[in-house]
Scaffold this motif. Sequence first.
Motif: not given
Length: 595
Positions: A158-174
């Motif tokens: 489900l998290g992969s659906s946020q691939w173009q959302l910058t705040p979500a990508l920041r969360l992915a780095s965490v």
Amino acid sequence: MAQFGDDRWGRLGPRAERLLASRRWRGGVAVVAGALPALAFPAPSLWWFAYVALVPWMLLARTAPTGRRAMADGWLGGLGFMIAVHHWLLPSLHVFTVVIAALLGLLWAPWGWLVRRLLGGVPTPGRAAVALVALPSGWLMVELVRSWEGLGGPWGLLGSSQWQLTPALRLASVGGVWLVSALVVAVNVGVALLIVAWARGRGLAGDVVAAGSAPGSGSVPGSGSVFGHGSAFRHGSRMVGPKSALLPTSALRTSALPAPALAGLAGIVAVALVTIAAWSWAPRPEAAGRVRVAVVQPGVINGIAGAEKRFAREEELTRSLAGRDLDLVVWGESSVGFDLADRPDVARRIAALSREVGADILVNVDARRSDRPGIFKSSVLVGPDGPTGDRYDKMRLVPFGEYIPARSLLGWATSVGKAAGEDRRRGDRQVVMDSGHGLRVGLLVCFESAFPDMSRQLTRDGARLLLAQSATSSFQASWAPEQHASLAAVRAAETGRPMVHATLTGVSAVHAADGSRVGTPLGTSASAAEVYDVPLAKGTTAYVRWGAWPVHGALLVLVALGATEGARVLRRRPVPERRGPRARTAHGSPVRPGR
């Protein structure tokens, strides 16, 4: 739903109740509700829809009359989700796609039960708070189990659906894609709680409501636990139970209603605060120079001598790159259909291209090897003097596409679809190649770009650039090419390393270390060579340092929840009465005197 706020809703309520009481209709609704999250992924890419897409599914499961029915709602919703996310497999695997989806859908059965357990009736503050943590944790466990290679791998997390959302990508780095998935589910739970509160506030329950009771059940789910409160149930025409559990609708509007509403708002606010904290605190990739990488995409080439024609087109496109000051040229998966040791003439042609463009060429060989038995998919680096000796053999193979699990049992899949006629062989280690100019490249092949642990390990091994070679020509007109290309953004953000996704037939794309797109992607209709000026980065993200810690946290949450529920059951178990000595009488037996 027995009574609604106006006549229109009043007419709809009983009708909806009758439909949901039917197993067939309810099952159909569950399948459709489970399929909705697929719209958040490419190609629709409605990323915002992911934050409410699970709500219909949860609202359905919470109204299940029994725990068993809730598990069925979870299973059927999982079936719908797996078919919707993998629908592009239907032309290849046909009915077997449905069989696999039905088996994997069972993973959501316990999640459906948990939804009813925590959201049924009017959730108390305790149950609502636990739901905001436990339901995302349960979802993560489902994603973790189905991410195993043998079960199809982590496609459609489900998290992969946020691939173009910058705040979500920041969360992915965490916390990787796992943290993003958990927070997306938490928002869905918060929205569901708000809807429950709104429905109760509009009088969508009966005139008299057993606070916290599950619809259609005789007692309060979780009564007496840390989530619940006293129970109330109907006995004949009377409501029996603690006084506090018997609340008219008007009382619910002023007392019980704020509990789920406030909990839902608190959950959504908490997700926002976590995102802000990640945005402010998480280390950002530091610039560390640039490299020029060319992607060669020949396009769809089929028919007789397709491998030869594809190679000729790749040669033509690569020659056009001469004089472009390149650091690396990348061809897609299965770009070379011959073992280079068996075909030294092909190796010499690629080496000549390397001399012409002034850069090493990374090809992918899909052929039977001359030095080992079996067919391998291997990334091979070719320099001006021929193959450099660097080679990576694909480790994680696509079930049914590249091998058939338990072929003796499931080999019949080849007769109903385009399953692998012969199992590919797998490599035994990951490889970071030195492609010259000091550029260390971590390699993935196709399906492997979906696995966050592989890109993390390559980064820990010193890769400065992640590179995936892929081919999705079998699914050219579907959502699959765009879904696959989008994974590069998530892997880049997780690791703090730029990623190149090079394909035979599109979509080819490049993403910077923060997940943002670099240059223009090559679509499925393109037959071209494109040069990308890729910014390199250094530093270590929290995900690379600590790994999948959200999964470990979710496991602890579920263990604690299970222990609490187990203790509650033990506390409620009735204590057997002690039986005293047998009574003796003063009368003798009329049959046997003296006794």
